[in-house]
Write a protein that holds these residues in place. Structure first.
Motif, PDB file in Angstrom:
ATOM      1  N   MET A  53       0.846  -1.187   0.000  1.00  0.00           N
ATOM      2  CA  MET A  53       0.000   0.000   0.000  1.00  0.00           C
ATOM      3  C   MET A  53       0.886   1.244   0.000  1.00  0.00           C
ATOM      4  SD  MET A  53      -2.612   1.708   2.772  1.00  0.00           S
ATOM      5  CE  MET A  53      -1.265   2.772   3.352  1.00  0.00           C
ATOM      6  N   VAL A  54       0.533   2.210  -0.837  1.00  0.00           N
ATOM      7  CA  VAL A  54       1.202   3.512  -0.807  1.00  0.00           C
ATOM      8  C   VAL A  54       0.161   4.558  -0.444  1.00  0.00           C
ATOM      9  CG1 VAL A  54       3.011   2.902  -2.438  1.00  0.00           C
ATOM     10  CG2 VAL A  54       0.849   3.833  -3.282  1.00  0.00           C
ATOM     11  N   GLU A  55       0.602   5.564   0.305  1.00  0.00           N
ATOM     12  CA  GLU A  55      -0.320   6.605   0.749  1.00  0.00           C
ATOM     13  C   GLU A  55       0.394   7.949   0.753  1.00  0.00           C
ATOM     14  OE1 GLU A  55      -3.379   7.307   4.482  1.00  0.00           O
ATOM     15  OE2 GLU A  55      -1.344   6.626   4.937  1.00  0.00           O
ATOM     16  N   TYR A  56      -0.323   8.968   0.301  1.00  0.00           N
ATOM     17  CA  TYR A  56       0.133  10.347   0.492  1.00  0.00           C
ATOM     18  C   TYR A  56      -0.843  11.024   1.444  1.00  0.00           C
ATOM     19  CZ  TYR A  56       0.583  15.345  -0.131  1.00  0.00           C
ATOM     20  OH  TYR A  56       0.707  16.692   0.107  1.00  0.00           O
ATOM     21  N   HIS A 109       3.782  17.065   4.836  1.00  0.00           N
ATOM     22  CA  HIS A 109       3.586  16.150   3.710  1.00  0.00           C
ATOM     23  C   HIS A 109       4.170  14.799   4.111  1.00  0.00           C
ATOM     24  CE1 HIS A 109       2.547  19.462   0.925  1.00  0.00           C
ATOM     25  NE2 HIS A 109       3.423  20.155   1.648  1.00  0.00           N
ATOM     26  N   MET A 110       3.397  13.730   3.945  1.00  0.00           N
ATOM     27  CA  MET A 110       3.813  12.406   4.402  1.00  0.00           C
ATOM     28  C   MET A 110       3.664  11.372   3.291  1.00  0.00           C
ATOM     29  SD  MET A 110       1.903  12.658   8.118  1.00  0.00           S
ATOM     30  CE  MET A 110       0.735  13.907   7.552  1.00  0.00           C
ATOM     31  N   ALA A 111       4.719  10.603   3.059  1.00  0.00           N
ATOM     32  CA  ALA A 111       4.698   9.483   2.117  1.00  0.00           C
ATOM     33  C   ALA A 111       4.784   8.188   2.919  1.00  0.00           C
ATOM     34  CB  ALA A 111       5.863   9.582   1.144  1.00  0.00           C
ATOM     35  N   HIS A 112       3.763   7.357   2.807  1.00  0.00           N
ATOM     36  CA  HIS A 112       3.596   6.190   3.655  1.00  0.00           C
ATOM     37  C   HIS A 112       3.610   4.931   2.788  1.00  0.00           C
ATOM     38  CE1 HIS A 112       0.863   4.104   6.886  1.00  0.00           C
ATOM     39  NE2 HIS A 112       2.129   3.756   6.996  1.00  0.00           N
ATOM     40  N   ILE A 113       4.413   3.955   3.171  1.00  0.00           N
ATOM     41  CA  ILE A 113       4.467   2.671   2.465  1.00  0.00           C
ATOM     42  C   ILE A 113       4.238   1.557   3.472  1.00  0.00           C
ATOM     43  CG2 ILE A 113       5.876   1.104   1.069  1.00  0.00           C
ATOM     44  CD1 ILE A 113       7.471   3.529   0.139  1.00  0.00           C
ATOM     45  N   MET A 114       3.343   0.603   3.125  1.00  0.00           N
ATOM     46  CA  MET A 114       3.069  -0.555   3.972  1.00  0.00           C
ATOM     47  C   MET A 114       3.223  -1.829   3.137  1.00  0.00           C
ATOM     48  SD  MET A 114      -0.295   0.793   6.106  1.00  0.00           S
ATOM     49  CE  MET A 114      -0.052  -0.348   7.478  1.00  0.00           C
ATOM     50  N   TYR A 115       3.680  -2.908   3.786  1.00  0.00           N
ATOM     51  CA  TYR A 115       3.866  -4.192   3.106  1.00  0.00           C
ATOM     52  C   TYR A 115       3.478  -5.325   4.036  1.00  0.00           C
ATOM     53  CZ  TYR A 115       6.124  -8.275   1.076  1.00  0.00           C
ATOM     54  OH  TYR A 115       6.365  -9.531   0.567  1.00  0.00           O
ATOM     55  N   GLY A 116       2.646  -6.229   3.543  1.00  0.00           N
ATOM     56  CA  GLY A 116       2.234  -7.386   4.323  1.00  0.00           C
ATOM     57  C   GLY A 116       3.305  -8.460   4.324  1.00  0.00           C
ATOM     58  N   ALA A 117       4.117  -8.507   5.395  1.00  0.00           N
ATOM     59  CA  ALA A 117       5.146  -9.546   5.496  1.00  0.00           C
ATOM     60  C   ALA A 117       4.523 -10.918   5.700  1.00  0.00           C
ATOM     61  CB  ALA A 117       6.100  -9.219   6.641  1.00  0.00           C
ATOM     62  N   TYR A 124       5.944  -1.106   7.871  1.00  0.00           N
ATOM     63  CA  TYR A 124       5.626   0.213   7.319  1.00  0.00           C
ATOM     64  C   TYR A 124       6.788   1.169   7.515  1.00  0.00           C
ATOM     65  CZ  TYR A 124       4.827   1.849  12.122  1.00  0.00           C
ATOM     66  OH  TYR A 124       4.987   2.180  13.446  1.00  0.00           O
ATOM     67  N   THR A 125       6.811   2.193   6.693  1.00  0.00           N
ATOM     68  CA  THR A 125       7.715   3.316   6.869  1.00  0.00           C
ATOM     69  C   THR A 125       7.019   4.573   6.387  1.00  0.00           C
ATOM     70  OG1 THR A 125       9.948   4.162   6.464  1.00  0.00           O
ATOM     71  CG2 THR A 125       8.836   3.113   4.623  1.00  0.00           C
ATOM     72  N   MET A 126       7.391   5.717   6.953  1.00  0.00           N
ATOM     73  CA  MET A 126       6.784   6.982   6.563  1.00  0.00           C
ATOM     74  C   MET A 126       7.855   8.070   6.535  1.00  0.00           C
ATOM     75  SD  MET A 126       3.648   9.181   8.243  1.00  0.00           S
ATOM     76  CE  MET A 126       2.389   8.132   7.534  1.00  0.00           C
ATOM     77  N   LEU A 127       7.948   8.747   5.397  1.00  0.00           N
ATOM     78  CA  LEU A 127       8.825   9.900   5.242  1.00  0.00           C
ATOM     79  C   LEU A 127       8.001  11.162   5.441  1.00  0.00           C
ATOM     80  CD1 LEU A 127      10.796   8.780   2.057  1.00  0.00           C
ATOM     81  CD2 LEU A 127      11.393   8.393   4.452  1.00  0.00           C
TER      82      LEU A 127
END
Length: 355
Positions: A53-56, A109-117, A124-127
């Motif tokens: 999942m990617v999120e802004y 401003h936030m860029a969010h990445i999630m991955y189902g391990a 997840y990580t968020m810049l």
């Protein structure tokens, strides 16, 4: 007022417990518009194994007028009567001799990445990229003289968040999650500006104008969500706990957030939500040797804590695989340590897509 806010939280929890008893599970219920919490909540859902999942997300917060405890004061009262050394005395501390803040806008401003391990663990990580703008009025102790206005601005990369969401318990209509999160000090915490003195000398930006914490922070939390035929809700407790002090000699506030929310489905692809948030922050620990208490109240470590109660009014929309989330969040009550700018409202909006 406090009793009413606690009553809102207690009522939300009671409805959840009651519905757990009287409603049957609904296997497909978690795929509708309220599958995510309102926009102001993070770390509330998992993804299937292998799913991305990617999120802004964008947030803007507006702060205006100074407040001592629960009382709003005028800009002139905040800067104190004319004459040296200038400023006012709050809780035994002389401050605002050089200037007083009058309003502040914080954008993020936030860029969010999630991955189902796995089906039970999502990474997840968020810049983050904050942009901070604060308006001021000069005081008697300012070399540029009393009464002039100036603005400071700072922007760039903030601290980076990362972690894992772990499923503790789940049924077709409930989820209990643990957030094993942290932040990495990638945000700059020391910049200078000549704006306060109208170009006569350079001064470090005060604490609220800095882009990060300067420390590794632990961010554990727990979330409980529940789903019913036409509505859903949740409760989340989230923390932000600095580990040690940064290279400038201080650590930012410990932060504790207790949220409860209820969402109502208008259609399968559209929901509305109401959220109550209790927010507590401690004062800073330690001090930056360049933070002169007399110059401005935003340099005073004892004036960084307090209590805020925010009310989130939101909506969530799904459209062709895209997910849109929006909240308007006015601050209903606040009790601030020392003298600080009071928070008026926040606006939070996000777009996300999973595959």
């Amino acid at each position: 007022m406090l009793d009413m806010r606690l009553c809102f939280t207690a009522t939300t929890v009671f409805l959840a417990l009651y519905s757990t008893v009287v409603h049957a599970d609904h296997p497909s219920r978690k795929s509708l518009a309220d599958k995510h919490a309102p926009a102001g909540i993070m770390g509330d859902h998992l993804h299937d194994k292998g799913e991305w999942m990617v999120e802004y997300k964008y947030m803007v917060m507006s702060m205006e007028d100074n407040r001592i405890g629960e009382t709003t004061i005028s800009d002139q009262d905040a800067i104190g009567p004319a004459g040296p050394p200038g400023g006012i005395v709050v809780d035994g501390i002389q401050t605002n001799g050089g200037a007083t803040p009058t309003q502040m806008t914080m954008e993020m401003h936030m860029a969010h990445i999630m991955y189902g391990a796995s089906d039970d663990i999502t990474l997840y990580t968020m810049l983050m990229m904050p942009a901070l703008t604060m308006d001021h009025i000069r005081g008697d102790g300012n070399p540029a003289g009393r009464g002039g206005e100036f603005t400071t601005h700072n922007s760039g990369f903030g601290d980076t968040s990362l972690g894992a969401l772990l499923r503790l318990y789940s049924t077709d209509s409930q989820d209990l999650l643990f957030n094993l999160g942290c932040s990495v000090p990638t945000g700059d915490i020391y910049r200078e500006s000549t704006a306060p003195t109208n170009g006569m000398m350079s001064q470090p930006l005060p604490y609220p104008m800095r882009l990060g914490s300067g420390t590794f922070n632990a961010r554990p939390g727990v979330t409980w969500k529940y789903f019913r035929d036409w509505w859903s809700g949740g409760v989340q407790f989230q923390t932000d706990l600095p580990i040690g002090r940064n290279y400038r000699g201080y650590s930012v506030s410990d932060e504790f957030r207790l949220n409860s929310w209820t969402s109502v489905l208008l259609t399968d692809n559209w929901s509305v939500s109401l959220r109550g948030e209790h927010l507590w922050r401690t004062d800073y620990d330690g001090s930056d040797p360049t933070a002169d208490n007399l110059v401005i109240s935003t340099n005073v470590e004892e004036f960084r804590g307090g209590y805020w109660y925010n009310l989130g009014i939101g909506t969530q929309v799904m459209a062709r695989g895209h997910y849109f989330n929006f909240e308007f969040v006015p601050t209903i009550a606040q009790d601030l340590d020392g003298i600080q700018l009071e928070t008026d409202y926040s606006v939070i909006a996000s777009w996300s897509k999973a595959w």
